[in-house]
Write a protein that holds these residues in place. Sequence first.
Motif, short mmCIF file in Angstrom:
data_model
loop_
_atom_site.label_atom_id
_atom_site.label_comp_id
_atom_site.label_asym_id
_atom_site.label_seq_id
_atom_site.Cartn_x
_atom_site.Cartn_y
_atom_site.Cartn_z
N MET A 173 0.85 -1.18 0.00
CA MET A 173 0.00 0.00 0.00
C MET A 173 0.89 1.24 0.00
O MET A 173 1.88 1.31 0.74
N VAL A 174 0.55 2.20 -0.85
CA VAL A 174 1.32 3.44 -0.94
C VAL A 174 0.34 4.61 -0.95
O VAL A 174 -0.70 4.56 -1.60
N ILE A 175 0.68 5.65 -0.20
CA ILE A 175 -0.09 6.90 -0.21
C ILE A 175 0.88 8.02 -0.53
O ILE A 175 1.94 8.14 0.11
N PHE A 176 0.56 8.84 -1.53
CA PHE A 176 1.42 9.97 -1.88
C PHE A 176 0.56 11.17 -2.24
O PHE A 176 -0.63 11.03 -2.56
N ASP A 177 1.14 12.36 -2.16
CA ASP A 177 0.37 13.58 -2.42
C ASP A 177 0.40 13.92 -3.91
O ASP A 177 0.96 13.19 -4.73
N ALA A 178 -0.23 15.05 -4.25
CA ALA A 178 -0.38 15.43 -5.66
C ALA A 178 0.95 15.76 -6.33
O ALA A 178 1.03 15.81 -7.56
N ASP A 179 2.00 15.98 -5.54
CA ASP A 179 3.33 16.24 -6.10
C ASP A 179 4.17 14.98 -6.20
O ASP A 179 5.29 15.03 -6.71
N GLY A 180 3.63 13.86 -5.68
CA GLY A 180 4.38 12.62 -5.73
C GLY A 180 5.21 12.35 -4.49
O GLY A 180 5.99 11.39 -4.45
N VAL A 181 5.05 13.17 -3.45
CA VAL A 181 5.79 12.95 -2.20
C VAL A 181 5.13 11.80 -1.45
O VAL A 181 3.92 11.83 -1.19
N VAL A 182 5.92 10.78 -1.11
CA VAL A 182 5.39 9.59 -0.44
C VAL A 182 5.07 9.92 1.02
O VAL A 182 5.95 10.36 1.78
N LEU A 183 3.82 9.70 1.40
CA LEU A 183 3.36 9.99 2.75
C LEU A 183 3.36 8.75 3.63
O LEU A 183 3.60 8.82 4.83
N HIS A 184 3.05 7.60 3.01
CA HIS A 184 2.99 6.36 3.78
C HIS A 184 3.11 5.19 2.82
O HIS A 184 2.65 5.25 1.69
N GLN A 185 3.77 4.12 3.29
CA GLN A 185 3.82 2.89 2.51
C GLN A 185 4.09 1.75 3.47
O GLN A 185 4.59 1.95 4.57
N THR A 186 3.74 0.56 3.03
CA THR A 186 3.83 -0.60 3.92
C THR A 186 5.09 -1.44 3.71
O THR A 186 5.37 -2.33 4.50
N LEU A 187 5.83 -1.17 2.66
CA LEU A 187 7.07 -1.90 2.41
C LEU A 187 8.26 -0.97 2.56
O LEU A 187 8.27 0.13 1.99
N GLU A 188 9.25 -1.41 3.31
CA GLU A 188 10.46 -0.60 3.51
C GLU A 188 10.10 0.84 3.85
O GLU A 188 10.49 1.79 3.18
N THR A 189 9.34 1.00 4.93
CA THR A 189 8.73 2.29 5.27
C THR A 189 9.71 3.46 5.27
O THR A 189 9.41 4.53 4.74
N ASP A 190 10.89 3.27 5.83
CA ASP A 190 11.82 4.40 5.99
C ASP A 190 12.55 4.77 4.71
O ASP A 190 13.22 5.79 4.65
N GLU A 191 12.42 3.93 3.68
CA GLU A 191 13.23 4.16 2.49
C GLU A 191 12.68 5.25 1.58
O GLU A 191 13.45 6.02 1.00
N TRP A 192 11.36 5.34 1.44
CA TRP A 192 10.80 6.30 0.49
C TRP A 192 9.90 7.36 1.12
O TRP A 192 9.60 8.37 0.48
N VAL A 193 9.41 7.17 2.32
CA VAL A 193 8.53 8.15 2.95
C VAL A 193 9.25 9.49 3.06
O VAL A 193 10.38 9.58 3.54
N GLY A 194 8.57 10.53 2.59
CA GLY A 194 9.14 11.87 2.62
C GLY A 194 9.87 12.25 1.35
O GLY A 194 10.18 13.43 1.14
N LYS A 195 10.12 11.27 0.47
CA LYS A 195 10.82 11.56 -0.78
C LYS A 195 9.83 11.89 -1.89
O LYS A 195 8.74 11.34 -1.95
#
Length: 296
Positions: A152-174
């Motif tokens: 599961m992935v949640i990201f905003d309209a700019d593509g910034v990752v807000l939440h994900q269920t795999l490797e959480t710390d790797e992409w959140v905030g990017k």
Amino acid sequence: REAAKVGSLVQERTESLIEGSRAQLRALARMPEIRALDPSASDRLAEVLGDQPIYTSLVVTDPSGKVVYSALPFQNEARFDRFDAFKKTIATRSFSLGKYNFNPISGKPGLNLGYPLLEPDGRLAGVLIASLGFSWVADFMAQADLPRDAAMVIFDADGVVLHQTLETDEWVGKNMGKALFVQTILKQGGAGKAVLKGFDGVERLYAYAPIRSGTSEMSAYLAVGIPTSAAEAEAWRSLLRNLLILMVGGLISVGIASFVSENLFLYDTRVILKTARRLEAGDLSAPTGLPTGSSE
């Protein structure tokens, strides 16, 4: 099917949490220490935050947006005047939804919700702001009947990752706005399904949709995906189920047709033929043997 179901449940849960937050903020706004902007307001906010882990932050700002009290300790000056939840609350003097942002105090992503603190004469004394986080999302993934490598992935309209269920710390905030996965979903603009490679390079069948609350769109997208191998296996199971249903239905239809022809048509025909043979042999008293009111 299960992936889309999880997305729908998350949507429903989001709306439920927003309505619950409206009541929570209304109750907080009526507390004397909050209304009076008393220093003890921080303690009250911290107590609520401890009891309600769905929030990542609770603050009270002055009318300019400067944080005056917070459930979490912070250094230097923190402001919320650039966030939509604050701006809308100031403009409408009512509970308002913002967008998904990274909180300036907790540093965590969440949906900002604002509630006005009004003086008895109606003047604005401040704004109470809660940030609704994603700690509850994992429950749906755990409860849903999804394959092991579902994501599961949640990201905003700019593509910034807000939440994900795999490797959480790797992409959140990017900002992953240049990734084909994100671009495909943003280009669609609405709900849909597609086979895409996730951030981890695994190809999945994704069901995705904008996150909304009623008619309000909150500038974020939710995508739930299952590996294509699992999706293909489920498709074969579904096909076999449908074929079995058709085969059983066909056999039942043949049985019904045989029963109807035997009892409603062939029976009468055989009786008539038997009577005809008796008449041909000279037995003029031979009845048809059919019930009264039949085609005799």
